[in-house]
Design a protein around this motif. Structure first.
Motif, PDB file in Angstrom:
ATOM      1  N   ALA B 265       0.860  -1.195   0.000  1.00  0.00           N
ATOM      2  CA  ALA B 265       0.000   0.000   0.000  1.00  0.00           C
ATOM      3  C   ALA B 265       0.886   1.232   0.000  1.00  0.00           C
ATOM      4  CB  ALA B 265      -0.935  -0.032   1.201  1.00  0.00           C
ATOM      5  N   LYS B 266       1.408   1.563  -1.159  1.00  0.00           N
ATOM      6  CA  LYS B 266       2.350   2.677  -1.247  1.00  0.00           C
ATOM      7  C   LYS B 266       1.824   3.831  -2.088  1.00  0.00           C
ATOM      8  CE  LYS B 266       6.399   0.069  -0.186  1.00  0.00           C
ATOM      9  NZ  LYS B 266       7.680  -0.480  -0.556  1.00  0.00           N
ATOM     10  N   ALA B 267       0.752   3.567  -2.807  1.00  0.00           N
ATOM     11  CA  ALA B 267       0.218   4.622  -3.654  1.00  0.00           C
ATOM     12  C   ALA B 267      -1.212   4.920  -3.222  1.00  0.00           C
ATOM     13  CB  ALA B 267       0.248   4.207  -5.116  1.00  0.00           C
ATOM     14  N   ALA B 268      -1.577   6.200  -3.319  1.00  0.00           N
ATOM     15  CA  ALA B 268      -2.934   6.581  -2.950  1.00  0.00           C
ATOM     16  C   ALA B 268      -3.266   7.899  -3.630  1.00  0.00           C
ATOM     17  CB  ALA B 268      -3.045   6.727  -1.435  1.00  0.00           C
ATOM     18  N   ALA B 269      -4.550   8.222  -3.600  1.00  0.00           N
ATOM     19  CA  ALA B 269      -4.964   9.503  -4.146  1.00  0.00           C
ATOM     20  C   ALA B 269      -6.152   9.986  -3.345  1.00  0.00           C
ATOM     21  CB  ALA B 269      -5.348   9.366  -5.622  1.00  0.00           C
ATOM     22  N   ALA B 270      -6.252  11.302  -3.214  1.00  0.00           N
ATOM     23  CA  ALA B 270      -7.422  11.866  -2.537  1.00  0.00           C
ATOM     24  C   ALA B 270      -7.733  13.202  -3.173  1.00  0.00           C
ATOM     25  CB  ALA B 270      -7.155  12.043  -1.047  1.00  0.00           C
ATOM     26  N   VAL B 271      -9.028  13.511  -3.235  1.00  0.00           N
ATOM     27  CA  VAL B 271      -9.419  14.804  -3.771  1.00  0.00           C
ATOM     28  C   VAL B 271     -10.615  15.310  -2.976  1.00  0.00           C
ATOM     29  CG1 VAL B 271     -10.808  13.727  -5.600  1.00  0.00           C
ATOM     30  CG2 VAL B 271     -10.039  16.093  -5.873  1.00  0.00           C
ATOM     31  N   VAL B 272     -10.625  16.606  -2.729  1.00  0.00           N
ATOM     32  CA  VAL B 272     -11.752  17.235  -2.041  1.00  0.00           C
ATOM     33  C   VAL B 272     -12.316  18.288  -2.984  1.00  0.00           C
ATOM     34  CG1 VAL B 272     -12.501  18.546  -0.029  1.00  0.00           C
ATOM     35  CG2 VAL B 272     -10.614  16.910   0.180  1.00  0.00           C
ATOM     36  N   MET B 273     -13.631  18.225  -3.208  1.00  0.00           N
ATOM     37  CA  MET B 273     -14.247  19.117  -4.174  1.00  0.00           C
ATOM     38  C   MET B 273     -15.489  19.744  -3.554  1.00  0.00           C
ATOM     39  SD  MET B 273     -14.948  18.011  -8.059  1.00  0.00           S
ATOM     40  CE  MET B 273     -16.520  18.192  -8.793  1.00  0.00           C
ATOM     41  N   ILE B 458     -14.999  10.118 -10.014  1.00  0.00           N
ATOM     42  CA  ILE B 458     -15.888   9.675  -8.926  1.00  0.00           C
ATOM     43  C   ILE B 458     -16.340  10.879  -8.097  1.00  0.00           C
ATOM     44  CG2 ILE B 458     -15.905   8.369  -6.744  1.00  0.00           C
ATOM     45  CD1 ILE B 458     -16.435   6.681  -9.225  1.00  0.00           C
ATOM     46  N   ALA B 459     -15.398  11.806  -7.865  1.00  0.00           N
ATOM     47  CA  ALA B 459     -15.767  13.026  -7.143  1.00  0.00           C
ATOM     48  C   ALA B 459     -16.848  13.778  -7.913  1.00  0.00           C
ATOM     49  CB  ALA B 459     -14.540  13.917  -6.948  1.00  0.00           C
ATOM     50  N   ASP B 460     -16.731  13.787  -9.232  1.00  0.00           N
ATOM     51  CA  ASP B 460     -17.711  14.426 -10.094  1.00  0.00           C
ATOM     52  C   ASP B 460     -19.083  13.753  -9.974  1.00  0.00           C
ATOM     53  OD1 ASP B 460     -17.516  16.669 -11.589  1.00  0.00           O
ATOM     54  OD2 ASP B 460     -16.955  15.676 -13.472  1.00  0.00           O
ATOM     55  N   VAL B 461     -19.079  12.408  -9.992  1.00  0.00           N
ATOM     56  CA  VAL B 461     -20.331  11.631  -9.903  1.00  0.00           C
ATOM     57  C   VAL B 461     -21.045  11.950  -8.578  1.00  0.00           C
ATOM     58  CG1 VAL B 461     -21.265   9.305  -9.613  1.00  0.00           C
ATOM     59  CG2 VAL B 461     -19.570   9.754 -11.411  1.00  0.00           C
ATOM     60  N   ASN B 560     -26.837  19.794   3.237  1.00  0.00           N
ATOM     61  CA  ASN B 560     -26.387  20.893   2.389  1.00  0.00           C
ATOM     62  C   ASN B 560     -24.894  20.698   2.098  1.00  0.00           C
ATOM     63  OD1 ASN B 560     -26.165  23.277   1.013  1.00  0.00           O
ATOM     64  ND2 ASN B 560     -25.977  24.542   2.871  1.00  0.00           N
ATOM     65  N   PRO B 561     -24.580  19.785   1.189  1.00  0.00           N
ATOM     66  CA  PRO B 561     -23.184  19.335   1.051  1.00  0.00           C
ATOM     67  C   PRO B 561     -22.231  20.451   0.603  1.00  0.00           C
ATOM     68  CG  PRO B 561     -24.701  17.856  -0.052  1.00  0.00           C
ATOM     69  CD  PRO B 561     -25.485  19.075   0.295  1.00  0.00           C
ATOM     70  N   GLU B 562     -21.129  20.536   1.297  1.00  0.00           N
ATOM     71  CA  GLU B 562     -20.091  21.500   0.933  1.00  0.00           C
ATOM     72  C   GLU B 562     -18.828  20.822   0.422  1.00  0.00           C
ATOM     73  OE1 GLU B 562     -19.392  23.926   4.353  1.00  0.00           O
ATOM     74  OE2 GLU B 562     -21.504  24.538   4.442  1.00  0.00           O
ATOM     75  N   TYR B 563     -18.615  19.607   0.867  1.00  0.00           N
ATOM     76  CA  TYR B 563     -17.400  18.902   0.466  1.00  0.00           C
ATOM     77  C   TYR B 563     -17.724  17.498  -0.004  1.00  0.00           C
ATOM     78  CZ  TYR B 563     -15.340  22.550   3.397  1.00  0.00           C
ATOM     79  OH  TYR B 563     -14.994  23.741   3.934  1.00  0.00           O
ATOM     80  N   VAL B 564     -17.125  17.143  -1.106  1.00  0.00           N
ATOM     81  CA  VAL B 564     -17.110  15.746  -1.526  1.00  0.00           C
ATOM     82  C   VAL B 564     -15.669  15.283  -1.420  1.00  0.00           C
ATOM     83  CG1 VAL B 564     -17.356  14.157  -3.473  1.00  0.00           C
ATOM     84  CG2 VAL B 564     -19.079  15.922  -3.072  1.00  0.00           C
ATOM     85  N   VAL B 565     -15.466  14.183  -0.710  1.00  0.00           N
ATOM     86  CA  VAL B 565     -14.104  13.671  -0.537  1.00  0.00           C
ATOM     87  C   VAL B 565     -14.024  12.309  -1.199  1.00  0.00           C
ATOM     88  CG1 VAL B 565     -12.404  12.886   1.149  1.00  0.00           C
ATOM     89  CG2 VAL B 565     -13.835  14.882   1.659  1.00  0.00           C
ATOM     90  N   VAL B 566     -12.981  12.131  -2.031  1.00  0.00           N
ATOM     91  CA  VAL B 566     -12.753  10.813  -2.626  1.00  0.00           C
ATOM     92  C   VAL B 566     -11.361  10.359  -2.230  1.00  0.00           C
ATOM     93  CG1 VAL B 566     -12.527   9.507  -4.776  1.00  0.00           C
ATOM     94  CG2 VAL B 566     -14.269  11.301  -4.570  1.00  0.00           C
ATOM     95  N   VAL B 567     -11.258   9.130  -1.745  1.00  0.00           N
ATOM     96  CA  VAL B 567      -9.963   8.572  -1.379  1.00  0.00           C
ATOM     97  C   VAL B 567      -9.847   7.201  -2.017  1.00  0.00           C
ATOM     98  CG1 VAL B 567      -8.451   7.833   0.500  1.00  0.00           C
ATOM     99  CG2 VAL B 567     -10.034   9.748   0.860  1.00  0.00           C
TER     100      VAL B 567
END
Lengths: 368, 604
Positions: B265-273, B458-461, B560-567
């Protein structure tokens, strides 16, 4: 004292041209040696050249009292003196740029090969005087050639290719005027050309390089070709009106080497432009053209031959020096008469001009 | 006496020779000075005028709250000033030794350089080298030291994939951009926002025109042009969230490698939108790199370290990492099934642990019995969604996936974004020359098989689900401002499309996602007692090359969503244990929640 009659017969046009050239020379030497920037020795070159110009003018004026004819009496003695002087250079001379050309006498550095040019003219005129119109065969020409060959070889030995070439110019100019058979002249030239490869063999490496660089300066742009390239840039960038006195960047920032001696004409081209450079060339033209006229009007063959010799010498100098700075002649180290800094050269040329005046002053009265 | 005609002619000839000589010389002067004068003037200017360029500092990066993220610092650059003479071999040898470069490198730089401005040999050298150069000036004729702005990524690896990096322009880039004022040895953005906004960031180089003498010594300054700094970027990034996200990922990866079976488990990604605008608040990709290494010319050692890393530190996995979406895809399948009336939220389907047509099973072989839509999604039941796939068929599923924007780039303002893959018949036919099988529809329904997505997709979806169905273009830069602060360009949310799915369906989906984070949901344990209402989805994507990839998508506040987090954690195993803890920490940072003390990040 000179009689008024003689003074009235002075060639004032020639005097004006010579004075004009010397004045321009002092100005340009001043510019080339940074007379406008504060420094203890900034006037050194101009002062020295100026003093010698005045002293020499006095000398010339003094010489005008004597009929040039007395030179003929000393023709052979001067010839011997010339040989001794040239040998002395080889023995006592100081090396500069790989050539022994200088003799130090007190504060004055003499360049005997400069004087030897005018002596050469006098001796050769003496010799040719008796042979006018009698140079039709190879046998006729042989003694004359041998006469010139001796000092020529001594100069070559220094080695001073420039002066040697001036000797050639004087020799050919004078035998031409003395009526040498033209076919003979052609044969000599033909043979000379044919012998070029042999001649090439005897040139020193740096001389060979100079000629190669003349063909294409870019074979060695930072070495032997540097002078030619920078000189052409200096002249070309002067354009029509020049960059103004003290304004030549090539000269003032020292990109142009030897800008007060051999390459002084490039400073003229750069700072005074095409107009100024042409003006200077016109002064030279007047001087040289007067030289041929004086030969024409000389009282006797000796005078005519002297005038032709002097004119040949000066013409060759102007052609080779200006040609060199403008990139159409190889670099030979021939100064521009009355313009380049150098007291030996200045003295020689002023004396030469004096002799021209002398001849003209005592010209034949019958005009036709 | 010279009287005979023959001698007269000879003397006349000499006069003519004099005239010819003079005309020759004057013509030559005319040629040089009048015809070629311009050419020689340029050469003379080239002799005496040197341009000492002053590099413009690149524009700065600020986060959304005005925190400085990327700046410039002064650095010493060692250069050679082309003098009249060539640089001697001795000097090059000494310089090579001092700068620890090879002589060939220096000669290459000299030979590639044209013009009279200084030849940059090495930029950003240390003060000890400058001291040597100053003290032993005579040993280094023609060597000059210039002060140039060096790009400074203040927080080192933080946000490296967003910012990108700068480096000296290469031949291909130079060829392509010559017309835009780029020149050799320019510093140019190569990656990330540095690349995208290079033209705005680079500013206008200034310089001094200096007159030099034959030795290269400056005589006077002819002119000076101050460099104009580049424009600044205000990012949509929130430095706090970004930092929290990076820290959470690093800690979780370290934990997984050290304390679990997931050593790889050495690679990962996260985005907050922000689902209402498309603004990106944080974007992390692991492994990362230190963009400061590139500015002064990266060393071979550093480059090899980056380039030979099997987890590709230079890839921004948020936009170019393509993963099977796993269970996170079930919202697409579910929306389609509800919208197409293939199922009602109330209909119960019997999960016996495997599907009755094709014996495909749940991940851990569990059987949930009779379950409805909400339970199926909250508990991520596979059998239920196999059946949804069965009822929909692959073509309808493809249609809905594309409606959500899958299979196409999101259009974010970063380079090298990839588009993923939506499972479909044509693709299989084209690539495998085979007909579509039902089992592949089953796989597609649970986000396996051919399905590939990027974390940003996925964050977009989920943003569309969270905001009711509007797809915004994700973006990273909210404003470009001139160095004096005047706005040059403002970026506002850009609508890319409307989902066109009924509110009734969306409500069911959202309701189910809320259940995920409540007791009994797959992320329920982690979000127990979480002060903000979170909705989300976990996913565990089978990976044919190793352990499963763990997914987590969450958004909040639920109403009232303000953040979408994808990990996504590559080879991290279950989403609930690998990705969810990271997502939780990110949400804590986003909502300014002090985490309860003494929490082991790996435990649920």
């Amino acid at each position: 004292m000179l009689s008024n009659r003689l003074i009235r017969k002075l060639d004032f046009t020639l005097i004006a041209a010579v004075v004009g050239i010397v004045v321009v020379s002092l100005i340009i030497i001043g510019s080339a040696t940074h007379i406008n920037t504060p420094s203890d020795e900034r006037y050194w070159f101009v002062q020295r050249q100026g003093i010698f110009a005045i002293v020499n003018c006095a000398l010339v004026f003094f010489m005008l009292h004597f009929d040039y004819k007395i030179l003929q009496r000393y023709g052979n003695a001067l010839y011997i003196f010339n040989l001794v002087m040239l040998v002395a250079v080889m023995v006592l001379g100081q090396s500069a740029l790989g050539a022994q050309r200088w003799i130090q006498i007190g504060p004055i550095t003499l360049q005997p090969s400069e004087f030897s040019k005018i002596i050469m003219i006098i001796s050769l005129a003496t010799m040719l005087d008796k042979r006018m119109g009698k140079l039709n065969t190879f046998k006729d020409l042989l003694p004359v050639a041998a006469y010139v060959a001796l000092p020529f070889l001594l100069v070559m030995k220094q080695p001073d290719l420039g002066t040697a070439l001036v000797f050639m110019a004087i020799f050919f100019g004078m035998i031409f005027a003395a009526g040498v058979n033209l076919r003979l002249l052609m044969i000599i030239f033909g043979t000379g050309l044919a012998c070029m490869p042999v001649f090439w063999h005897f040139l020193k490496d740096y001389q060979k390089m100079r000629i190669m660089v003349f063909m294409d300066p870019n074979v060695d742009p930072l070495g032997s070709g540097y002078h030619i390239i920078q000189s052409k840039i200096a002249i070309g960038s002067g354009m029509l009106f020049g960059k103004g006195l003290f304004g030549g960047t090539q000269s003032q920032l020292n990109f142009l080497p030897e800008n007060h001696t051999d390459f002084i004409f490039a400073v003229i081209g750069e700072e005074l432009g095409f107009i100024g450079a042409t003006f200077v060339l016109i002064l030279y033209f007047i001087m040289l053209y007067r030289g041929t006229k004086i030969a024409n009007e000389a009282r006797d063959n000796f005078g005519a031959l002297l005038a032709v010799g002097i004119t040949s010498m000066l013409t060759f100098h102007v052609l080779v020096n200006v040609g060199m700075t403008a990139g159409i002649m190889p670099v030979t180290g021939i100064p521009l008469p009355l313009m380049s800094y150098g007291v030996s050269s200045l003295t020689t040329n002023l004396v030469a001009a004096g002799i021209l005046l002398n001849i003209y002053m005592r010209r034949q009265k019958i005009m036709f | 006496m010279v009287t005979t005609n023959k001698f007269r002619v000879r003397l006349e000839t000499l006069s003519i020779i004099v005239i010819v000589v003079m005309l020759t010389l004057i013509s030559r002067l005319g040629y040089l000075q009048v015809l070629e004068g311009d050419y020689y003037s340029r050469l003379a200017d080239g002799n005496r005028i040197r341009l000492i360029p002053a590099m413009a500092p690149r524009g700065l990066f600020y986060d959304r709250n005005g925190a400085l993220l990327v700046s410039n610092r002064p650095g010493f650059t060692v250069s050679l000033l082309s003098l009249v003479g060539p640089v001697s071999d001795d000097v090059v040898a000494r310089l090579a030794n001092l700068l620890k470069m090879s002589k060939e490198d220096i000669y290459n730089k000299i030979s590639q350089h044209t013009g009279f401005d200084p030849i940059h040999i090495k930029s950003d050298v240390g003060p000890e080298i400058i001291t040597v150069l100053e003290e032993k000036k005579d040993d280094y004729p023609g060597v000059v030291v210039e002060i140039q702005p060096i790009r400074n990524y203040i927080n080192m690896e933080l946000g490296a994939h967003i910012f990108g990096y700068v480096s000296e322009i290469n031949d291909t880039e130079l060829e392509a951009r010559k017309g835009e004022g780029y020149k050799a040895s320019d510093i140019i953005g190569k990656f990330g926002l540095e690349k995208v906004y290079d033209k705005e960031l680079r500013g206008i180089d200034g310089g001094g025109q200096v007159e030099v003498d034959v030795t290269g010594k400056p005589v006077q300054i002819l002119g000076k042009k101050e460099p104009v700094p580049g424009c600044n970027l205000t990012l949509t990034i929130d430095e706090n969230i970004q930092k929290a996200a990076e820290k959470a990922i690093d800690e979780q990866l370290a934990y997984l490698q050290a304390k679990t079976e997931y050593k790889k488990a050495k690679a990962a990604a996260a985005v907050v939108m922000n689902p209402k605008t498309g603004e990106i608040l944080a974007m992390v990709s692991r492994p990362a790199f230190n963009p400061n290494l590139f500015g002064g010319g990266i060393s071979t050692k550093d480059w090899d370290l980056i380039n030979n890393n099997p987890y590709h530190p230079l890839d921004n996995k948020v936009i170019s990492g393509e993963y099977p979406p796993g269970s996170t895809f079930k919202v697409v399948t579910g929306s389609a099934a509800l919208e197409e009336n293939k199922v009602t939220p109330e209909e119960k389907i019997l999960d016996t642990g495997k599907h009755w047509i094709i014996p495909k099973v749940n991940a851990d072989g569990e059987a949930l019995g009779w379950i409805d839509f909400r339970v199926a999604l909250a508990k991520s039941d596979n059998v239920y969604f196999y059946e949804m796939g069965n009822r929909l068929g692959i073509d309808l599923m493809e249609k809905y996936a594309r409606m959500f924007g899958l299979g196409a780039v999101t259009g974010i303002n970063l380079p090298y974004e990839t588009d993923g893959l939506v499972a479909n018949r044509r693709y299989k036919e084209k690539v495998y020359k085979e007909d579509w099988y039902l089992s592949e529809t089953f796989d597609a329904a649970i986000g396996q098989g051919f399905q590939l997505v990027t974390p940003l997709q996925i964050a977009d979806v989920y943003s569309q689900i969270a905001n009711g169905g509007t797809r915004y273009r994700p973006y990273l830069v909210s404003q470009i401002t001139a160095p004096d602060g005047t706005p040059i360009q403002k970026f506002s949310p850009e609508k890319m499309g409307d989902l066109g799915i009924s509110k009734r369906t969306m409500d069911v989906i959202r309701d189910s996602l809320r259940n995920v984070a409540l007791e009994g949901g797959t992320a329920g344990e982690v979000f127990k007692n979480f002060p903000v209402a979170i909705a989300g989805k976990t996913g565990t994507a089978e990976n044919p090359h190793g352990s499963d990839h763990g997914w987590f998508v969450g958004y909040g506040p639920y109403e009232n969503p303000e953040y979408v987090v994808v990990v996504v954690v590559e080879q991290g195993g279950y989403g609930a244990t690998s990705a969810v803890p990271i997502g939780k920490k990110i949400l804590e940072a986003a909502f300014h929640i002090e985490p309860p003390t003494k929490e082991d990040p790996g435990l649920k």
